[in-house]
Motif scaffolding. Structure first.
Motif, PDB file in Angstrom:
ATOM      1  N   LYS A  94       1.436 -69.291 -12.836  1.00 52.70           N
ATOM      2  CA  LYS A  94       2.607 -69.836 -13.523  1.00 52.70           C
ATOM      3  C   LYS A  94       3.393 -68.683 -14.157  1.00 52.70           C
ATOM      4  CE  LYS A  94       2.319 -74.420 -13.262  1.00 52.70           C
ATOM      5  NZ  LYS A  94       3.419 -75.248 -12.696  1.00 52.70           N
ATOM      6  N   VAL A  95       4.690 -68.674 -13.964  1.00 51.62           N
ATOM      7  CA  VAL A  95       5.561 -67.690 -14.603  1.00 51.62           C
ATOM      8  C   VAL A  95       6.741 -68.431 -15.228  1.00 51.62           C
ATOM      9  CG1 VAL A  95       4.933 -65.864 -12.976  1.00 51.62           C
ATOM     10  CG2 VAL A  95       6.926 -67.297 -12.499  1.00 51.62           C
ATOM     11  N   LYS A  96       7.390 -67.790 -16.202  1.00 51.35           N
ATOM     12  CA  LYS A  96       8.553 -68.398 -16.857  1.00 51.35           C
ATOM     13  C   LYS A  96       9.778 -67.534 -16.603  1.00 51.35           C
ATOM     14  CE  LYS A  96       8.946 -68.333 -21.360  1.00 51.35           C
ATOM     15  NZ  LYS A  96       8.749 -68.661 -22.808  1.00 51.35           N
ATOM     16  N   ILE A 146       2.142 -54.903  -8.506  1.00 49.13           N
ATOM     17  CA  ILE A 146       1.965 -54.689  -9.944  1.00 49.13           C
ATOM     18  C   ILE A 146       3.239 -55.091 -10.676  1.00 49.13           C
ATOM     19  CG2 ILE A 146       1.563 -52.953 -11.736  1.00 49.13           C
ATOM     20  CD1 ILE A 146      -0.041 -51.384  -9.616  1.00 49.13           C
ATOM     21  N   GLY A 147       3.132 -56.151 -11.507  1.00 47.24           N
ATOM     22  CA  GLY A 147       4.295 -56.628 -12.269  1.00 47.24           C
ATOM     23  C   GLY A 147       5.317 -57.357 -11.431  1.00 47.24           C
ATOM     24  N   GLU A 148       4.943 -57.820 -10.219  1.00 48.05           N
ATOM     25  CA  GLU A 148       5.898 -58.478  -9.338  1.00 48.05           C
ATOM     26  C   GLU A 148       5.315 -59.759  -8.761  1.00 48.05           C
ATOM     27  OE1 GLU A 148       8.811 -55.219  -7.376  1.00 48.05           O
ATOM     28  OE2 GLU A 148       6.811 -55.370  -6.451  1.00 48.05           O
ATOM     29  N   VAL A 149       6.159 -60.801  -8.720  1.00 44.00           N
ATOM     30  CA  VAL A 149       5.758 -62.079  -8.112  1.00 44.00           C
ATOM     31  C   VAL A 149       6.900 -62.544  -7.201  1.00 44.00           C
ATOM     32  CG1 VAL A 149       4.301 -62.723 -10.065  1.00 44.00           C
ATOM     33  CG2 VAL A 149       6.671 -63.497 -10.001  1.00 44.00           C
ATOM     34  N   GLU A 150       6.549 -63.496  -6.337  1.00 43.75           N
ATOM     35  CA  GLU A 150       7.562 -64.038  -5.417  1.00 43.75           C
ATOM     36  C   GLU A 150       7.531 -65.550  -5.462  1.00 43.75           C
ATOM     37  OE1 GLU A 150       8.783 -63.971  -0.648  1.00 43.75           O
ATOM     38  OE2 GLU A 150       7.181 -62.685  -1.412  1.00 43.75           O
ATOM     39  N   VAL A 151       8.717 -66.153  -5.560  1.00 49.17           N
ATOM     40  CA  VAL A 151       8.861 -67.604  -5.546  1.00 49.17           C
ATOM     41  C   VAL A 151       9.311 -68.009  -4.141  1.00 49.17           C
ATOM     42  CG1 VAL A 151      10.101 -69.582  -6.485  1.00 49.17           C
ATOM     43  CG2 VAL A 151       9.473 -67.669  -7.976  1.00 49.17           C
ATOM     44  N   LYS A 152       8.639 -69.004  -3.598  1.00 49.60           N
ATOM     45  CA  LYS A 152       9.017 -69.485  -2.262  1.00 49.60           C
ATOM     46  C   LYS A 152      10.260 -70.338  -2.351  1.00 49.60           C
ATOM     47  CE  LYS A 152       4.509 -69.235  -0.055  1.00 49.60           C
ATOM     48  NZ  LYS A 152       3.474 -69.951   0.730  1.00 49.60           N
ATOM     49  N   MET A 153      11.176 -70.087  -1.439  1.00 55.92           N
ATOM     50  CA  MET A 153      12.447 -70.841  -1.389  1.00 55.92           C
ATOM     51  C   MET A 153      12.286 -72.014  -0.436  1.00 55.92           C
ATOM     52  SD  MET A 153      14.615 -69.227  -3.386  1.00 55.92           S
ATOM     53  CE  MET A 153      16.280 -69.515  -2.811  1.00 55.92           C
ATOM     54  N   SER A 179      16.326 -69.060 -17.559  1.00 52.47           N
ATOM     55  CA  SER A 179      16.396 -70.522 -17.607  1.00 52.47           C
ATOM     56  C   SER A 179      15.279 -71.157 -18.433  1.00 52.47           C
ATOM     57  CB  SER A 179      16.322 -71.094 -16.187  1.00 52.47           C
ATOM     58  OG  SER A 179      15.050 -70.791 -15.608  1.00 52.47           O
ATOM     59  N   ASN A 180      14.270 -70.349 -18.802  1.00 49.15           N
ATOM     60  CA  ASN A 180      13.088 -70.850 -19.520  1.00 49.15           C
ATOM     61  C   ASN A 180      12.262 -71.841 -18.700  1.00 49.15           C
ATOM     62  OD1 ASN A 180      13.013 -69.403 -21.899  1.00 49.15           O
ATOM     63  ND2 ASN A 180      14.437 -70.787 -22.942  1.00 49.15           N
ATOM     64  N   LYS A 181      12.555 -71.957 -17.415  1.00 43.71           N
ATOM     65  CA  LYS A 181      11.785 -72.846 -16.543  1.00 43.71           C
ATOM     66  C   LYS A 181      10.505 -72.150 -16.081  1.00 43.71           C
ATOM     67  CE  LYS A 181      15.490 -75.717 -14.646  1.00 43.71           C
ATOM     68  NZ  LYS A 181      16.180 -76.158 -13.395  1.00 43.71           N
ATOM     69  N   GLN A 182       9.438 -72.959 -15.969  1.00 46.50           N
ATOM     70  CA  GLN A 182       8.182 -72.435 -15.446  1.00 46.50           C
ATOM     71  C   GLN A 182       8.106 -72.700 -13.940  1.00 46.50           C
ATOM     72  OE1 GLN A 182       4.558 -73.357 -17.484  1.00 46.50           O
ATOM     73  NE2 GLN A 182       5.370 -72.855 -19.509  1.00 46.50           N
ATOM     74  N   LEU A 183       7.631 -71.690 -13.228  1.00 49.73           N
ATOM     75  CA  LEU A 183       7.577 -71.750 -11.768  1.00 49.73           C
ATOM     76  C   LEU A 183       6.200 -71.320 -11.278  1.00 49.73           C
ATOM     77  CD1 LEU A 183      10.878 -69.729 -11.202  1.00 49.73           C
ATOM     78  CD2 LEU A 183      10.704 -72.228 -11.118  1.00 49.73           C
ATOM     79  N   ASP A 184       5.850 -71.762 -10.080  1.00 46.89           N
ATOM     80  CA  ASP A 184       4.669 -71.248  -9.388  1.00 46.89           C
ATOM     81  C   ASP A 184       5.115 -70.059  -8.546  1.00 46.89           C
ATOM     82  OD1 ASP A 184       2.824 -73.104 -10.377  1.00 46.89           O
ATOM     83  OD2 ASP A 184       3.389 -74.583  -8.856  1.00 46.89           O
ATOM     84  N   ALA A 185       4.465 -68.938  -8.715  1.00 43.42           N
ATOM     85  CA  ALA A 185       4.845 -67.745  -7.973  1.00 43.42           C
ATOM     86  C   ALA A 185       3.593 -67.000  -7.517  1.00 43.42           C
ATOM     87  CB  ALA A 185       5.717 -66.835  -8.838  1.00 43.42           C
TER      88      ALA A 185
END
Length: 248
Positions: A224-226, A241-248, A230-236
């Motif tokens: 979970k990341v915020k 290191i220090g990087e995440v990806e959100v699926k479109m 937008s202050n929205k929480q997402l699954d990523a």
């Protein structure tokens, strides 16, 4: 005339048993001569035991494999054997740290097959990233704090790393003693509370924004990341290191 018939019968009576007794012996000698006979020594038994084990092992390319049969010095000298000498695992199971190999053969000196059981120890070692010094929690790793060491696979309890460069910049979660492996559960590529980069990618578009990690994660983990904007929480998914990806 009767005398001649009697002499002929006596001649047959004395000739046939002799011929019958000689024939099997000749056939036996001929069969024994056609088969190769050897007397296996200890080095031959060692070699056969190692071959059986090595054929059943499929380690990774960077592994170091050591196969050590038990010392048979002092055992009774094996008898002569008809070739080939048989060598097989005593049980049908996967290769483990200690294994048993059965060596056997038919022998011209014995009325039954000769056999011996040989215990064979197997060590499979892999290069593992270990700590060069005691590492405290929250330590950000540098290459000077790490080294590679070969470790037995059976002593590793968890997912390990074999590349120092892969871990430079990650953070230690648990105290790690000198010489201990750096395991996945002991590190985080993204740690809870870290400021992170959030990537959203498609085949034609790439968007980057900032956010905060809501929990620890390693490469491949979904956390979970915020989104800071937008202050929205997402699954990523953690991709570095220090990087995440959100699926479109």
């Amino acid at each position: 005339m009767k005398v001649k018939i009697l002499l002929f019968c006596l001649l047959i009576t004395h000739t046939l048993p002799l011929s019958a007794n000689q024939s099997p012996a000749n056939e036996s000698n001929k069969g024994e001569a056609q088969q190769s006979i050897v007397t296996p020594n200890l080095s031959t038994i060692d070699m056969l035991a190692k071959e059986v084990i090595s054929k059943k092992i499929a380690p990774k390319p960077n592994a170091k494999v050591t196969i050590t049969p038990q010392n048979l010095e002092g055992r009774q000298q094996p008898p002569r054997c008809y070739e080939p000498i048989s060598a097989n695992l005593a049980t049908d199971r996967e290769i483990s740290r200690t294994n048993t190999v059965k060596i056997s053969c038919d022998s011209p000196d014995l009325a039954y097959p000769w056999q011996i059981y040989v215990a064979v120890r197997v060590a499979i070692e892999y290069p593992v990233v270990v700590a060069k010094e005691v590492l405290s929690p929250k330590t950000v790793l540098s290459s000077s704090q790490l080294t590679l060491a070969y470790m037995d696979q059976y002593s590793l309890r968890g997912e390990y790393y074999s590349s120092i460069d892969e871990l430079v910049g990650t953070r230690v979660k648990r105290k790690t003693s000198q010489g201990s492996p750096l395991l996945k559960r002991s590190l985080c590529f993204v740690c809870k509370g870290d400021a992170i980069s959030i990537w959203a990618k498609t085949d034609t578009l790439q968007i980057k924004t900032t956010g905060e990690a809501m929990r620890d994660g390693n490469i491949g983990d979904v956390i979970k990341v915020k989104n800071t904007n937008s202050n929205k929480q997402l699954d990523a998914q953690v991709i570095g290191i220090g990087e995440v990806e959100v699926k479109m």
